[in-house]
Design a protein around this motif. Structure first.
Motif, PDB file in Angstrom:
ATOM      1  N   LEU A  34       0.751  -1.382   0.087  1.00 16.55           N
ATOM      2  CA  LEU A  34      -0.090   0.107  -0.184  1.00 16.55           C
ATOM      3  C   LEU A  34       0.873   1.173  -0.022  1.00 16.55           C
ATOM      4  CD1 LEU A  34      -2.894   1.445   0.076  1.00 16.55           C
ATOM      5  CD2 LEU A  34      -2.697   0.859   2.476  1.00 16.55           C
ATOM      6  N   ALA A  35       1.991   1.304   0.702  1.00 14.89           N
ATOM      7  CA  ALA A  35       2.824   2.398   0.873  1.00 14.89           C
ATOM      8  C   ALA A  35       3.430   2.920  -0.757  1.00 14.89           C
ATOM      9  CB  ALA A  35       3.845   2.297   1.770  1.00 14.89           C
ATOM     10  N   THR A  36       4.012   1.683  -1.118  1.00 15.33           N
ATOM     11  CA  THR A  36       4.466   2.020  -2.666  1.00 15.33           C
ATOM     12  C   THR A  36       3.565   2.387  -3.287  1.00 15.33           C
ATOM     13  OG1 THR A  36       6.034  -0.049  -2.172  1.00 15.33           O
ATOM     14  CG2 THR A  36       5.641   0.792  -4.567  1.00 15.33           C
ATOM     15  N   LEU A  37       2.198   1.948  -3.383  1.00 13.96           N
ATOM     16  CA  LEU A  37       1.150   2.401  -4.299  1.00 13.96           C
ATOM     17  C   LEU A  37       0.543   3.911  -4.119  1.00 13.96           C
ATOM     18  CD1 LEU A  37      -1.124   1.952  -6.601  1.00 13.96           C
ATOM     19  CD2 LEU A  37      -2.588   0.834  -4.739  1.00 13.96           C
ATOM     20  N   VAL A  38       0.547   4.363  -2.860  1.00 16.18           N
ATOM     21  CA  VAL A  38       0.160   5.468  -2.485  1.00 16.18           C
ATOM     22  C   VAL A  38       1.402   6.456  -2.878  1.00 16.18           C
ATOM     23  CG1 VAL A  38      -0.201   7.199  -0.724  1.00 16.18           C
ATOM     24  CG2 VAL A  38      -1.491   4.973  -0.478  1.00 16.18           C
ATOM     25  N   ASP A  92      -6.363  -3.635   7.151  1.00 13.49           N
ATOM     26  CA  ASP A  92      -5.619  -3.123   8.364  1.00 13.49           C
ATOM     27  C   ASP A  92      -5.838  -1.593   8.235  1.00 13.49           C
ATOM     28  OD1 ASP A  92      -4.850  -5.837   9.195  1.00 13.49           O
ATOM     29  OD2 ASP A  92      -2.916  -5.634   8.364  1.00 13.49           O
ATOM     30  N   GLU A  93      -5.380  -0.859   7.247  1.00 15.48           N
ATOM     31  CA  GLU A  93      -5.315   0.615   7.515  1.00 15.48           C
ATOM     32  C   GLU A  93      -6.631   0.937   7.809  1.00 15.48           C
ATOM     33  OE1 GLU A  93      -3.913   4.341   6.982  1.00 15.48           O
ATOM     34  OE2 GLU A  93      -2.831   2.436   7.139  1.00 15.48           O
ATOM     35  N   LEU A  94      -7.971   0.134   7.080  1.00 17.37           N
ATOM     36  CA  LEU A  94      -9.215   0.728   7.334  1.00 17.37           C
ATOM     37  C   LEU A  94      -9.509   0.468   8.605  1.00 17.37           C
ATOM     38  CD1 LEU A  94     -10.868  -0.495   3.903  1.00 17.37           C
ATOM     39  CD2 LEU A  94     -10.405   1.717   4.595  1.00 17.37           C
TER      40      LEU A  94
END
Length: 160
Positions: A34-38, A92-94
């Motif tokens: 997710l961090a790479t995508l964002v 997890d982020e949600l």
């Protein structure tokens, strides 16, 4: 199972400038998280932020909208988190509980993520509930509803 760039059906970024949509393939290598995508999405401009449309292994899709430094998330099938690390990171982020494998396919996250762009939360939820559609078909419908269907198709073709 691990998420790698080879597990992706495609990942594209869509944004508007001066009222015109631009859609471009996202180049993501190695382990997809997710961090790479964002981070990849933050490189793009956009009057209303940038929208990432990601399809993983014909299993689920992710919408990420980065706007004013904030990332809003939607995953088409919360049960994908039991198999896919990217889906697990989103769940997890949600801050929602992990679904069981035998749970129903349901979306999770911000169903109003694109309401201001032309697709209501109700319409997006109904689209996610259509178990007969593949993730790519759902994303195509979203792109059409928002007005960048042709550009989306061209970007996906460029990836494949």
């Amino acid at each position: 199972m691990s998420d790698t760039a080879t597990d992706l059906d495609f990942a594209v970024a869509a944004y508007t400038e001066d009222g015109h949509w631009t859609v471009t393939p996202l180049v993501l290598r190695g382990e997809l998280d997710l961090a790479t995508l964002v981070s990849a999405l933050r490189r793009f401009p956009g009057d209303a932020g940038v929208l990432g449309l990601v399809s993983v292994d014909e299993d689920f899709f992710v919408l990420v909208r980065v706007q004013a430094g904030r990332a809003r998330l939607l995953i088409s099938d919360v049960t994908a988190a039991t198999e896919w690390p990217l889906a697990r990171q989103i769940v997890d982020e949600l801050d929602i509980p992990l679904a069981d494998d035998d749970d129903e396919q349901v979306p999770a996250g911000d169903l109003a993520i694109i309401a201001d762009l032309g697709m209501t939360a109700m319409d997006l939820g109904a689209l996610c509930d259509d178990v007969d559609l593949y993730p790519e078909e759902m994303l195509e419908e979203i792109a059409e509803a928002l007005g960048f269907g042709d550009q989306f198709h061209d970007a996906v073709e460029a990836v494949g």
